[in-house]
Write a protein that holds these residues in place. Structure first.
Motif, PDB file in Angstrom:
ATOM      1  N   VAL A   1       0.841  -1.205   0.000  1.00 29.81           N
ATOM      2  CA  VAL A   1       0.000   0.000   0.000  1.00 29.81           C
ATOM      3  C   VAL A   1       0.866   1.241   0.000  1.00 29.81           C
ATOM      4  O   VAL A   1       0.606   2.224  -0.707  1.00 29.81           O
ATOM      5  N   LYS A   2       1.927   1.211   0.811  1.00 31.09           N
ATOM      6  CA  LYS A   2       2.804   2.378   0.893  1.00 31.09           C
ATOM      7  C   LYS A   2       3.478   2.652  -0.440  1.00 31.09           C
ATOM      8  O   LYS A   2       3.554   3.799  -0.892  1.00 31.09           O
ATOM      9  N   ARG A   3       3.964   1.592  -1.090  1.00 28.06           N
ATOM     10  CA  ARG A   3       4.615   1.787  -2.388  1.00 28.06           C
ATOM     11  C   ARG A   3       3.619   2.280  -3.426  1.00 28.06           C
ATOM     12  O   ARG A   3       3.939   3.111  -4.272  1.00 28.06           O
ATOM     13  N   THR A   4       2.390   1.777  -3.364  1.00 23.80           N
ATOM     14  CA  THR A   4       1.386   2.217  -4.329  1.00 23.80           C
ATOM     15  C   THR A   4       1.056   3.700  -4.136  1.00 23.80           C
ATOM     16  O   THR A   4       0.983   4.479  -5.095  1.00 23.80           O
ATOM     17  N   LEU A   5       0.856   4.125  -2.849  1.00 23.12           N
ATOM     18  CA  LEU A   5       0.562   5.532  -2.585  1.00 23.12           C
ATOM     19  C   LEU A   5       1.714   6.426  -3.020  1.00 23.12           C
ATOM     20  O   LEU A   5       1.511   7.466  -3.655  1.00 23.12           O
ATOM     21  N   GLU A   6       2.927   6.046  -2.636  1.00 25.07           N
ATOM     22  CA  GLU A   6       4.065   6.885  -2.976  1.00 25.07           C
ATOM     23  C   GLU A   6       4.334   6.892  -4.464  1.00 25.07           C
ATOM     24  O   GLU A   6       4.846   7.868  -5.008  1.00 25.07           O
ATOM     25  N   GLY A   7       3.960   5.781  -5.157  1.00 23.68           N
ATOM     26  CA  GLY A   7       4.161   5.732  -6.615  1.00 23.68           C
ATOM     27  C   GLY A   7       3.113   6.531  -7.364  1.00 23.68           C
ATOM     28  O   GLY A   7       3.423   7.265  -8.309  1.00 23.68           O
ATOM     29  N   GLU A   8       1.853   6.382  -6.959  1.00 22.08           N
ATOM     30  CA  GLU A   8       0.766   7.056  -7.656  1.00 22.08           C
ATOM     31  C   GLU A   8       0.689   8.545  -7.273  1.00 22.08           C
ATOM     32  O   GLU A   8       0.345   9.387  -8.101  1.00 22.08           O
ATOM     33  N   PHE A   9       0.949   8.848  -5.992  1.00 27.34           N
ATOM     34  CA  PHE A   9       0.868  10.233  -5.509  1.00 27.34           C
ATOM     35  C   PHE A   9       2.248  10.615  -4.945  1.00 27.34           C
ATOM     36  O   PHE A   9       2.463  10.560  -3.739  1.00 27.34           O
ATOM     37  N   GLY A  10       3.133  10.965  -5.827  1.00 25.85           N
ATOM     38  CA  GLY A  10       4.480  11.336  -5.407  1.00 25.85           C
ATOM     39  C   GLY A  10       4.471  12.696  -4.725  1.00 25.85           C
ATOM     40  O   GLY A  10       4.321  12.816  -3.519  1.00 25.85           O
ATOM     41  N   ARG A  11       4.605  13.743  -5.469  1.00 24.90           N
ATOM     42  CA  ARG A  11       4.585  15.109  -4.938  1.00 24.90           C
ATOM     43  C   ARG A  11       3.282  15.745  -5.397  1.00 24.90           C
ATOM     44  O   ARG A  11       3.077  15.974  -6.591  1.00 24.90           O
ATOM     45  N   ILE A  12       2.401  16.117  -4.459  1.00 21.75           N
ATOM     46  CA  ILE A  12       1.077  16.611  -4.792  1.00 21.75           C
ATOM     47  C   ILE A  12       0.811  17.917  -4.032  1.00 21.75           C
ATOM     48  O   ILE A  12       1.486  18.241  -3.072  1.00 21.75           O
ATOM     49  N   ARG A  13      -0.205  18.650  -4.526  1.00 25.46           N
ATOM     50  CA  ARG A  13      -0.680  19.874  -3.888  1.00 25.46           C
ATOM     51  C   ARG A  13      -2.125  19.653  -3.465  1.00 25.46           C
ATOM     52  O   ARG A  13      -2.945  19.182  -4.262  1.00 25.46           O
TER      53      ARG A  13
ATOM     54  N   GLY B   1       3.441  18.388  -0.782  1.00 24.60           N
ATOM     55  CA  GLY B   1       4.242  17.380  -0.116  1.00 24.60           C
ATOM     56  C   GLY B   1       4.106  16.029  -0.768  1.00 24.60           C
ATOM     57  O   GLY B   1       3.602  15.903  -1.896  1.00 24.60           O
ATOM     58  N   ARG B   2       4.548  15.031  -0.037  1.00 28.18           N
ATOM     59  CA  ARG B   2       4.531  13.643  -0.545  1.00 28.18           C
ATOM     60  C   ARG B   2       3.612  12.809   0.338  1.00 28.18           C
ATOM     61  O   ARG B   2       3.709  12.843   1.566  1.00 28.18           O
ATOM     62  N   LEU B   3       2.731  12.014  -0.325  1.00 35.61           N
ATOM     63  CA  LEU B   3       1.781  11.166   0.382  1.00 35.61           C
ATOM     64  C   LEU B   3       2.473   9.855   0.740  1.00 35.61           C
ATOM     65  O   LEU B   3       3.179   9.262  -0.074  1.00 35.61           O
ATOM     66  N   SER B   4       2.262   9.419   1.986  1.00 38.45           N
ATOM     67  CA  SER B   4       2.880   8.182   2.440  1.00 38.45           C
ATOM     68  C   SER B   4       1.933   7.508   3.409  1.00 38.45           C
ATOM     69  O   SER B   4       0.915   8.083   3.808  1.00 38.45           O
ATOM     70  N   ALA B   5       2.250   6.244   3.740  1.00 39.50           N
ATOM     71  CA  ALA B   5       1.424   5.450   4.652  1.00 39.50           C
ATOM     72  C   ALA B   5       2.229   5.083   5.877  1.00 39.50           C
ATOM     73  O   ALA B   5       3.451   4.897   5.816  1.00 39.50           O
ATOM     74  N   PHE B   6       1.537   4.945   6.996  1.00 38.03           N
ATOM     75  CA  PHE B   6       2.135   4.531   8.259  1.00 38.03           C
ATOM     76  C   PHE B   6       1.502   3.194   8.624  1.00 38.03           C
ATOM     77  O   PHE B   6       0.395   3.127   9.158  1.00 38.03           O
ATOM     78  N   GLY B   7       2.203   2.116   8.264  1.00 40.79           N
ATOM     79  CA  GLY B   7       1.629   0.781   8.406  1.00 40.79           C
ATOM     80  C   GLY B   7       1.359   0.380   9.830  1.00 40.79           C
ATOM     81  O   GLY B   7       0.482  -0.438  10.089  1.00 40.79           O
ATOM     82  N   ALA B   8       2.090   0.950  10.824  1.00 34.43           N
ATOM     83  CA  ALA B   8       1.891   0.539  12.214  1.00 34.43           C
ATOM     84  C   ALA B   8       0.497   0.875  12.713  1.00 34.43           C
ATOM     85  O   ALA B   8      -0.005   0.252  13.646  1.00 34.43           O
ATOM     86  N   GLN B   9      -0.160   1.871  12.087  1.00 38.53           N
ATOM     87  CA  GLN B   9      -1.509   2.246  12.493  1.00 38.53           C
ATOM     88  C   GLN B   9      -2.497   2.226  11.328  1.00 38.53           C
ATOM     89  O   GLN B   9      -3.603   2.726  11.471  1.00 38.53           O
ATOM     90  N   SER B  10      -2.087   1.684  10.217  1.00 36.78           N
ATOM     91  CA  SER B  10      -2.947   1.614   9.017  1.00 36.78           C
ATOM     92  C   SER B  10      -3.473   3.001   8.650  1.00 36.78           C
ATOM     93  O   SER B  10      -4.678   3.184   8.406  1.00 36.78           O
ATOM     94  N   LYS B  11      -2.580   3.983   8.659  1.00 39.75           N
ATOM     95  CA  LYS B  11      -2.964   5.347   8.332  1.00 39.75           C
ATOM     96  C   LYS B  11      -2.079   5.863   7.215  1.00 39.75           C
ATOM     97  O   LYS B  11      -0.960   5.388   7.028  1.00 39.75           O
ATOM     98  N   TYR B  12      -2.594   6.821   6.523  1.00 35.40           N
ATOM     99  CA  TYR B  12      -1.775   7.509   5.533  1.00 35.40           C
ATOM    100  C   TYR B  12      -1.813   9.004   5.856  1.00 35.40           C
ATOM    101  O   TYR B  12      -2.780   9.510   6.427  1.00 35.40           O
TER     102      TYR B  12
END
Length: 517
Positions: free
Chosen positions: A27-39, A92-103
């Motif tokens: 999920v983290k790789r998908t988010l960071e790949g699809e939404f790299g640097r966004i406004r 910024g850059r969108l990322s996920a925090f797997g320890a809490q299932s949050k992005y």
């Protein structure tokens, strides 16, 4: 994703199995790949600054919330610091925090997009209420110096009421009435307004004491959490309250409309308690200081009167001076008394003889003779005892005067002699010092005279041009002169080259030293 599927365990099945870490990483790789640097555009919501310095906050619209993070090292690079209620565009850059299932969005740049809807509504309401005069300075009432009863409108749970009670107990314990209300949510505004009006409706001397001061308090929070204190019903209740009111809603950076309507605004609930009462120990110290000042003033007054009495005693004459004139009068009277008595006796005897010549009857003659004998006897006794009595009185007086005067006069003469000797010694010392200083100053002036004198000036390289015994002071005079003589420190030289014998100038030939210097 085929490399994540175990062929042996999933053979014959359509779905594969993932571990939690694998799916979180995917999920983290998908988010960071699809939404790299966004406004992203939205309104800044709840904010939290961690002790580490990282900033956590929300970007929201009317339906959803996006969690954002700005690390401590990125805060200094932001051109705009986000504030709650501000409408911004974050990059910024969108990322996920797997320890809490949050992005979340790691924000690297913040731009202002416009005021948020809540802030716009708040400003509009503030402008309207201010136009009615609810926030006017002349409506503000002074706080009582030491209220007997303090009413607190806040939640009975939480740290706010504990902080207020603790601060009051430390500074100056007072009686506190608590009106519990909801400080967040839909019920907050009507309950706070009813509490303010309820306290204001209490009558003095009733079963429930009327507070002398009100404190409306709540801890910090987001603008949504504090929105109940921005409601018009709360603002009008605070403005209409006849009891002095302190608003202590939120932290120092939080501002609500009740702050404008209250008589005083406190940055924190603890600060509101500090505004409500003075420090008891400070008051005791001030009273003690006043007592010390009063005692010092009393001692100074007594000392002044004692000094005045001493000065008046010094102005009184000495005992010797008081006794001098009476002693002299007594001595003169003692010297004149025997002669006066003898003269008086003689006069009376002559007068008696004249009367005796006039009176001729025998009875009168015999009676007169008897009285003459008695008078003569008394006169003899008086002549015998009067000098002895006068001598005794004079001896007693001399002994009294001797006891009174010689020793004090001797001591006074000794003291005067010592003071005179000391004064003479000081005068001699001052005269010698002044003479030495005058000699030093004269020597210095003489050295200065020699340094600035005629010969020393020539020794420093200057020269004097003479013409027939006169000093030449201009080139025009030198051109007209038939012959010139130049004087140096070691002699004189003629303009033709001959050297003249060195001579000391006469007093009337003394050059103008002002022109040389």
């Amino acid at each position: 994703m085929d490399d994540l599927i175990d062929d042996d365990s999933t053979r014959g099945r359509n779905d594969g199995e993932y571990t939690v870490s694998e799916i979180s990483g995917a999920v983290k790789r998908t988010l960071e790949g699809e939404f790299g640097r966004i406004r992203v555009r939205g309104e800044v919501g709840r904010m939290f600054r961690a002790r580490s310095g990282h900033l956590y906050y929300d970007i929201k619209d009317d339906r959803n919330v996006l969690a954002c993070t700005t690390w401590k090292g990125q805060l200094a690079q932001l051109s705009v610091q986000p504030e709650e209620g501000m409408e911004v565009i974050v990059t910024g850059r969108l990322s996920a925090f797997g320890a809490q299932s949050k992005y979340n969005l790691n924000v690297e740049q913040v731009e202002i997009a416009g005021a948020g809807a809540l802030m716009a509504m708040l400003e509009k309401r503030r402008t309207a209420l201010a136009a009615e005069g609810l926030f006017a300075a002349e409506r503000k009432r002074p706080l009582p110096f030491l209220p007997e009863v303090i009413g607190v409108v806040t939640s009975p749970q939480g740290a706010v009421i504990r902080d207020i009670l603790h601060r009051l107990r430390d500074r100056f314990p007072r009686r506190v009435l608590i009106w519990p209300v909801a400080v967040q949510g839909k019920a907050s505004a009507p309950e706070v307004a009813n509490a303010i009006r309820g306290f204001d409706a209490l009558k003095p001397g009733g079963a429930m004491p009327r507070p002398d001061l009100l404190i409306v308090a709540r801890g910090g929070g987001s603008i949504e959490d504090l929105w109940g204190f921005n409601e018009e019903v709360v603002v009008r209740a605070a403005a209409d309250c006849t009891i002095p009111l302190i608003s202590a809603v939120g932290h120092e950076t939080d501002t609500t409309l009740i702050d404008h309507a209250a008589d005083r605004r406190a940055p924190t609930p603890s600060a509101a308690a500090e505004m409500a009462v003075p420090v008891r120990l400070d008051l005791l110290a001030a009273v003690d200081a006043l007592g010390v000042r009063a005692a010092r003033a009393a001692r100074a007054a007594v000392q002044g009167r004692r000094q005045r009495a001493t000065d008046l005693v010094r102005a009184l004459p000495r005992p010797e001076a008081l006794l001098a004139a009476p002693r002299q009068r007594l001595d003169l009277a003692a010297d004149r008394l025997p002669a006066a008595l003898r003269n008086r006796t003689a006069r009376e005897r002559v007068a008696l003889s004249r009367l005796e010549g006039r009176i001729t009857p025998g009875a009168l003659a015999s009676g007169l003779a008897e009285r003459r004998r008695r008078l003569q006897a008394l006169s003899a006794r008086l002549d015998a005892r009067l000098p002895q009595r006068i001598a005794t009185s004079r001896r007693d007086l001399d002994r009294a005067v001797a006891r009174l005067t010689p020793a004090p006069l001797a001591r006074r003469a000794a003291r005067d002699r010592e003071r005179l000797d000391a004064t003479l010694a000081r005068l001699l010392s001052v005269a010698r010092n002044r003479q030495a200083r005058a000699a030093d100053r004269l020597a210095a002036l003489d050295r200065l005279r020699q340094t600035l004198g005629h010969q020393e000036t020539l020794a420093r390289g200057f020269a004097i041009v003479w013409e027939d015994g006169r000093v030449v002071t201009s080139a025009k005079t030198a051109r007209k002169a038939a012959a010139l003589e130049i004087e140096f420190a070691d002699g004189r030289v003629q303009t033709g080259g001959k050297s003249a014998p060195k001579r000391k100038p006469k007093p009337d030939d003394e050059p103008d030293q002002g022109s040389l210097l």
